[in-house]
Design a protein around this motif. Structure first.
Motif, PDB file in Angstrom:
ATOM      1  N   LEU A   5       0.839  -1.209   0.000  1.00 47.47           N
ATOM      2  CA  LEU A   5       0.000   0.000   0.000  1.00 47.47           C
ATOM      3  C   LEU A   5       0.868   1.252   0.000  1.00 47.47           C
ATOM      4  O   LEU A   5       0.586   2.214  -0.715  1.00 47.47           O
ATOM      5  CB  LEU A   5      -0.931   0.006   1.220  1.00 47.47           C
ATOM      6  CG  LEU A   5      -2.002  -1.082   1.262  1.00 47.47           C
ATOM      7  CD1 LEU A   5      -2.883  -0.902   2.497  1.00 47.47           C
ATOM      8  CD2 LEU A   5      -2.857  -1.081   0.005  1.00 47.47           C
ATOM      9  N   THR A  72      -3.900  10.752   1.464  1.00 49.08           N
ATOM     10  CA  THR A  72      -4.075   9.602   0.580  1.00 49.08           C
ATOM     11  C   THR A  72      -4.679   8.461   1.389  1.00 49.08           C
ATOM     12  O   THR A  72      -4.404   8.321   2.592  1.00 49.08           O
ATOM     13  CB  THR A  72      -2.729   9.134  -0.019  1.00 49.08           C
ATOM     14  OG1 THR A  72      -1.803   8.900   1.043  1.00 49.08           O
ATOM     15  CG2 THR A  72      -2.152  10.180  -0.957  1.00 49.08           C
ATOM     16  N   VAL A  73      -5.494   7.673   0.727  1.00 43.95           N
ATOM     17  CA  VAL A  73      -6.139   6.514   1.365  1.00 43.95           C
ATOM     18  C   VAL A  73      -5.980   5.346   0.399  1.00 43.95           C
ATOM     19  O   VAL A  73      -6.428   5.430  -0.750  1.00 43.95           O
ATOM     20  CB  VAL A  73      -7.638   6.789   1.630  1.00 43.95           C
ATOM     21  CG1 VAL A  73      -8.278   5.606   2.353  1.00 43.95           C
ATOM     22  CG2 VAL A  73      -7.846   8.073   2.427  1.00 43.95           C
ATOM     23  N   ALA A  74      -5.338   4.287   0.842  1.00 44.83           N
ATOM     24  CA  ALA A  74      -5.057   3.161  -0.047  1.00 44.83           C
ATOM     25  C   ALA A  74      -5.618   1.868   0.519  1.00 44.83           C
ATOM     26  O   ALA A  74      -5.538   1.611   1.731  1.00 44.83           O
ATOM     27  CB  ALA A  74      -3.553   3.018  -0.253  1.00 44.83           C
ATOM     28  N   GLU A  75      -6.186   1.065  -0.359  1.00 47.16           N
ATOM     29  CA  GLU A  75      -6.658  -0.270   0.020  1.00 47.16           C
ATOM     30  C   GLU A  75      -6.651  -1.140  -1.225  1.00 47.16           C
ATOM     31  O   GLU A  75      -7.108  -0.698  -2.290  1.00 47.16           O
ATOM     32  CB  GLU A  75      -8.079  -0.207   0.602  1.00 47.16           C
ATOM     33  CG  GLU A  75      -8.552  -1.583   1.090  1.00 47.16           C
ATOM     34  CD  GLU A  75     -10.006  -1.607   1.533  1.00 47.16           C
ATOM     35  OE1 GLU A  75     -10.739  -0.637   1.281  1.00 47.16           O
ATOM     36  OE2 GLU A  75     -10.407  -2.630   2.113  1.00 47.16           O
ATOM     37  N   LEU A  78      -6.344   0.093  -4.990  1.00 46.51           N
ATOM     38  CA  LEU A  78      -6.805   1.473  -5.173  1.00 46.51           C
ATOM     39  C   LEU A  78      -6.058   2.446  -4.270  1.00 46.51           C
ATOM     40  O   LEU A  78      -5.712   2.116  -3.133  1.00 46.51           O
ATOM     41  CB  LEU A  78      -8.306   1.576  -4.873  1.00 46.51           C
ATOM     42  CG  LEU A  78      -9.251   0.760  -5.760  1.00 46.51           C
ATOM     43  CD1 LEU A  78     -10.693   0.896  -5.258  1.00 46.51           C
ATOM     44  CD2 LEU A  78      -9.162   1.193  -7.217  1.00 46.51           C
ATOM     45  N   VAL A  80      -6.612   6.589  -3.207  1.00 44.34           N
ATOM     46  CA  VAL A  80      -7.372   7.839  -3.306  1.00 44.34           C
ATOM     47  C   VAL A  80      -6.486   8.990  -2.856  1.00 44.34           C
ATOM     48  O   VAL A  80      -5.810   8.892  -1.823  1.00 44.34           O
ATOM     49  CB  VAL A  80      -8.630   7.800  -2.402  1.00 44.34           C
ATOM     50  CG1 VAL A  80      -9.429   9.093  -2.551  1.00 44.34           C
ATOM     51  CG2 VAL A  80      -9.489   6.588  -2.710  1.00 44.34           C
TER      52      VAL A  80
ATOM     53  N   LYS B   9     -15.864   0.262   7.217  1.00 49.80           N
ATOM     54  CA  LYS B   9     -16.588   0.411   5.949  1.00 49.80           C
ATOM     55  C   LYS B   9     -18.074   0.094   6.129  1.00 49.80           C
ATOM     56  O   LYS B   9     -18.936   0.790   5.576  1.00 49.80           O
ATOM     57  CB  LYS B   9     -15.973  -0.486   4.870  1.00 49.80           C
ATOM     58  CG  LYS B   9     -14.630   0.008   4.389  1.00 49.80           C
ATOM     59  CD  LYS B   9     -14.235  -0.589   3.056  1.00 49.80           C
ATOM     60  CE  LYS B   9     -13.755  -2.000   3.195  1.00 49.80           C
ATOM     61  NZ  LYS B   9     -13.187  -2.513   1.926  1.00 49.80           N
ATOM     62  N   ARG B  71     -17.919   2.189  -4.784  1.00 45.68           N
ATOM     63  CA  ARG B  71     -16.732   1.542  -4.199  1.00 45.68           C
ATOM     64  C   ARG B  71     -16.372   2.243  -2.899  1.00 45.68           C
ATOM     65  O   ARG B  71     -16.696   3.424  -2.709  1.00 45.68           O
ATOM     66  CB  ARG B  71     -15.542   1.535  -5.163  1.00 45.68           C
ATOM     67  CG  ARG B  71     -15.127   2.899  -5.680  1.00 45.68           C
ATOM     68  CD  ARG B  71     -14.053   2.820  -6.755  1.00 45.68           C
ATOM     69  NE  ARG B  71     -14.437   2.010  -7.899  1.00 45.68           N
ATOM     70  CZ  ARG B  71     -15.266   2.440  -8.871  1.00 45.68           C
ATOM     71  NH1 ARG B  71     -15.773   3.656  -8.849  1.00 45.68           N
ATOM     72  NH2 ARG B  71     -15.585   1.645  -9.864  1.00 45.68           N
ATOM     73  N   VAL B  73     -12.982   2.668  -0.081  1.00 46.17           N
ATOM     74  CA  VAL B  73     -11.542   2.486   0.106  1.00 46.17           C
ATOM     75  C   VAL B  73     -11.244   2.898   1.547  1.00 46.17           C
ATOM     76  O   VAL B  73     -11.529   4.024   1.939  1.00 46.17           O
ATOM     77  CB  VAL B  73     -10.738   3.367  -0.874  1.00 46.17           C
ATOM     78  CG1 VAL B  73      -9.243   3.131  -0.713  1.00 46.17           C
ATOM     79  CG2 VAL B  73     -11.163   3.127  -2.320  1.00 46.17           C
ATOM     80  N   ALA B  74     -10.691   1.978   2.324  1.00 42.75           N
ATOM     81  CA  ALA B  74     -10.465   2.262   3.745  1.00 42.75           C
ATOM     82  C   ALA B  74      -9.006   2.051   4.110  1.00 42.75           C
ATOM     83  O   ALA B  74      -8.361   1.101   3.645  1.00 42.75           O
ATOM     84  CB  ALA B  74     -11.345   1.357   4.604  1.00 42.75           C
ATOM     85  N   GLU B  75      -8.495   2.949   4.924  1.00 40.08           N
ATOM     86  CA  GLU B  75      -7.138   2.805   5.466  1.00 40.08           C
ATOM     87  C   GLU B  75      -7.078   3.560   6.778  1.00 40.08           C
ATOM     88  O   GLU B  75      -7.552   4.700   6.868  1.00 40.08           O
ATOM     89  CB  GLU B  75      -6.097   3.372   4.487  1.00 40.08           C
ATOM     90  CG  GLU B  75      -4.670   3.171   4.992  1.00 40.08           C
ATOM     91  CD  GLU B  75      -3.617   3.847   4.120  1.00 40.08           C
ATOM     92  OE1 GLU B  75      -3.980   4.684   3.276  1.00 40.08           O
ATOM     93  OE2 GLU B  75      -2.431   3.541   4.324  1.00 40.08           O
ATOM     94  N   LEU B  78      -9.717   6.200   8.150  1.00 42.93           N
ATOM     95  CA  LEU B  78     -10.480   6.853   7.071  1.00 42.93           C
ATOM     96  C   LEU B  78     -11.208   5.839   6.190  1.00 42.93           C
ATOM     97  O   LEU B  78     -10.702   4.742   5.937  1.00 42.93           O
ATOM     98  CB  LEU B  78      -9.536   7.681   6.184  1.00 42.93           C
ATOM     99  CG  LEU B  78      -8.792   8.843   6.853  1.00 42.93           C
ATOM    100  CD1 LEU B  78      -7.832   9.497   5.863  1.00 42.93           C
ATOM    101  CD2 LEU B  78      -9.756   9.883   7.409  1.00 42.93           C
ATOM    102  N   VAL B  80     -13.284   6.071   2.402  1.00 41.83           N
ATOM    103  CA  VAL B  80     -13.724   6.855   1.250  1.00 41.83           C
ATOM    104  C   VAL B  80     -14.848   6.097   0.557  1.00 41.83           C
ATOM    105  O   VAL B  80     -14.740   4.885   0.346  1.00 41.83           O
ATOM    106  CB  VAL B  80     -12.570   7.068   0.245  1.00 41.83           C
ATOM    107  CG1 VAL B  80     -13.050   7.918  -0.936  1.00 41.83           C
ATOM    108  CG2 VAL B  80     -11.361   7.708   0.914  1.00 41.83           C
TER     109      VAL B  80
END
Lengths: 128, 128
Positions: A5, A72-75, A78, A80, B9, B71, B73-75, B78, B80
């Protein structure tokens, strides 16, 4: 997993920085774009050339434009990026949420949502 | 770690669904909002009441509005959500990127970026 990530986030940030802040979209594409580029921004067609043309045109219109990446947000595959796109000094700019999908360490798909930052707000928190 | 992300999520999706699709913003707040709510959408003030008032007003103006979550996106803390906000039947709607921050399983901060889906596009991929 977290290493992947972090690697994906670094790729996306450098891609964005190279293209929009350093105004080198060709280098951004050569280094970080995958064998295809599926574009969801309604202003651009698929593939590398429309991306390069878009950045070039934008940089010609606004030579001091810059992207200030806020978070930034990553999973999974993806990443963001939530950022403030400033066109010229004094511009409140646009709020941008960009979503990138990566395959094998390269960017292959992009979505975004863009909104002008309004002059006034019902809160004191900024859009970021 | 992944369990926590999946839990976050689920909380965000249910909060959004309760408020915008089931039109029960009070219930969404009671179940999922934390002891404070820091709002970055420039149209609303901090706290639960402005959120409830916003959803109520929106639902009155557009009784068949719905949010189609595309969709998440979680990290970290956070989440999204990338979604299509449809106001009425036949509406292309808005693209929305909502970012939520959670503390102890409750939502305490919100940012968003909103854009009308345009009638035409340079690609065939939709904004989603």
């Amino acid at each position: 997993m977290n290493d992947q990530l972090e690697a994906n986030k670094a790729i996306v940030r450098e891609y964005y920085n190279l293209a929009f802040n350093l105004k080198k979209p060709e280098e951004a594409v050569a280094k970080y774009m995958g064998p295809y580029y599926r574009q969801h921004n309604p202003g651009a067609a698929d593939g590398p050339e429309p991306f390069i043309a878009f950045v070039r045109g934008f940089a010609q219109a606004f030579p001091s434009m810059r992207v200030d990446m806020k978070r930034t947000v990553a999973e999974g595959d993806l990443v963001v990026v939530h950022s403030n796109l400033i066109r010229e000094p004094g511009d409140r700019g646009m709020a941008a949420a960009d979503i990138f999908r990566l395959e094998n360490g390269k960017i292959v798909e992009h979505w975004d949502v863009l909104q002008e930052v309004p002059e006034s707000s019902a809160n004191n928190n900024t859009m970021f």
